[in-house]
Design a protein around this motif. Sequence first.
Motif, PDB file in Angstrom:
ATOM      1  N   CYS A   1       0.823  -1.231  -0.135  1.00 34.57           N
ATOM      2  CA  CYS A   1       0.146   0.029   0.110  1.00 34.57           C
ATOM      3  C   CYS A   1       0.957   1.219   0.037  1.00 34.57           C
ATOM      4  CB  CYS A   1      -0.959   0.095   1.187  1.00 34.57           C
ATOM      5  SG  CYS A   1      -0.330  -0.263   2.792  1.00 34.57           S
ATOM      6  N   ARG A   2       1.762   1.139   0.890  1.00 30.56           N
ATOM      7  CA  ARG A   2       2.686   2.456   1.027  1.00 30.56           C
ATOM      8  C   ARG A   2       2.235   3.823   1.122  1.00 30.56           C
ATOM      9  NH1 ARG A   2       6.497  -0.734   2.992  1.00 30.56           N
ATOM     10  NH2 ARG A   2       6.799  -2.557   1.446  1.00 30.56           N
TER      11      ARG A   2
ATOM     12  N   GLU B   1      11.530   0.227   1.229  1.00 30.71           N
ATOM     13  CA  GLU B   1      10.440   0.209   0.550  1.00 30.71           C
ATOM     14  C   GLU B   1       9.584   1.342   1.151  1.00 30.71           C
ATOM     15  OE1 GLU B   1      11.986  -2.386   1.918  1.00 30.71           O
ATOM     16  OE2 GLU B   1      11.526  -4.520   0.709  1.00 30.71           O
ATOM     17  N   ASP B   2       9.720   1.772   2.289  1.00 29.76           N
ATOM     18  CA  ASP B   2       8.874   2.827   3.034  1.00 29.76           C
ATOM     19  C   ASP B   2       9.576   4.147   2.941  1.00 29.76           C
ATOM     20  OD1 ASP B   2       6.581   1.304   4.041  1.00 29.76           O
ATOM     21  OD2 ASP B   2       7.418   0.663   5.725  1.00 29.76           O
ATOM     22  N   LYS B   3      10.961   4.167   2.508  1.00 29.61           N
ATOM     23  CA  LYS B   3      11.564   5.547   2.483  1.00 29.61           C
ATOM     24  C   LYS B   3      10.819   6.685   1.486  1.00 29.61           C
ATOM     25  CE  LYS B   3      16.088   4.561   4.224  1.00 29.61           C
ATOM     26  NZ  LYS B   3      17.454   4.178   3.951  1.00 29.61           N
ATOM     27  N   PRO B   4      10.319   6.169   0.389  1.00 34.65           N
ATOM     28  CA  PRO B   4       9.418   7.124  -0.450  1.00 34.65           C
ATOM     29  C   PRO B   4       8.215   7.713   0.175  1.00 34.65           C
ATOM     30  CG  PRO B   4      10.194   5.386  -1.764  1.00 34.65           C
ATOM     31  CD  PRO B   4      10.572   5.128  -0.292  1.00 34.65           C
ATOM     32  N   GLY B   5       7.640   6.797   0.911  1.00 39.32           N
ATOM     33  CA  GLY B   5       6.243   7.111   1.773  1.00 39.32           C
ATOM     34  C   GLY B   5       6.788   8.001   3.068  1.00 39.32           C
ATOM     35  N   ALA B   6       7.984   7.892   3.337  1.00 33.95           N
ATOM     36  CA  ALA B   6       8.260   8.559   4.593  1.00 33.95           C
ATOM     37  C   ALA B   6       8.933   9.913   4.047  1.00 33.95           C
ATOM     38  CB  ALA B   6       9.486   7.861   5.384  1.00 33.95           C
TER      39      ALA B   6
END
Length: 306
Positions: free
Chosen positions: A200-201, A217-222
Amino acid sequence: MDRNYRIENGVLTKYEGPGGSVAVPKGVKAIGDYAFAGCKSLTAVVIPEGVKAVGDHAFDGCANLACVDLPKSAAAIGDYAFCGCKSLTAIVIPEGAAVVGVSALKGCQNLAAAILPKSAILIDESAFAFCKSLTRLVIPEGVRAIESKAFWGCEGLTDLVLPESAAQIGSWAFYGCKSLRSVALPKRVKRIGKSVFGDCRPALVAPHIPIDQFCTEDKPGAVCGFAKAWAANMAMEEQTRAGYLRYVKRQKKRLYPLAFQHEELLALMLEEKISSQKDIELFLEECSKQCNEAAKENALDDINRV
């Protein structure tokens, strides 16, 4: 004594009636384990005041149960209590209940509204898994932990409010919540596992968590969450802020597609002079290719403002 019910020492141990709309007899103190389990003809149930507990698997597999009225006295809802109640559309868990049990509402695919009590401290494993119609949920202040797979597959969930009291979010807790756009993480949460928001991100608004504490994987969302925090002038440590900006500068080409969806990210890139004139031209060209006039217009507004 009504022959539709087996009642032993105040505990309704088995329902043997024809189903339909049912009112549990007054005087019952608890709904026993598996009491109504598998009763596919059951459509509605009213549980009277005085019932203190709904046992494990009590209504498990009651596929046509559309309405349940829980009394204020019911402070304990067991594991798998309403698992597989596919027709259930809404539930209010009474005040006094501390735990939403393991798989308590798993597979309630038409559940659109759930109100949790202020007394809740734990949402246990798979509690709301595959509640595909659930769109908005406010988790009350006081909840300390959200266990693994708690909201796995809640693909309709668009609006999620996490309390500041939450310190633990388990593996796969929000896996597959594909409609989630943005989530603000409580300050007590210091690290997010790579599987928590898998498939989902969303943007993760967590200015208290340094970028290197997120998985790849979560860095762009962060970063998208950081851009939202930056736009809102949220307080953050200078070292943390600098770390995010360094990451954006290194990964700016990979991050441009996200700027179509998150206007704050493009604004940050422009304000902080991370984007060059050539980058901006490429971005606008991509907007035109994708016929995304809204993103192009927002970008031009930001460019003119800067």
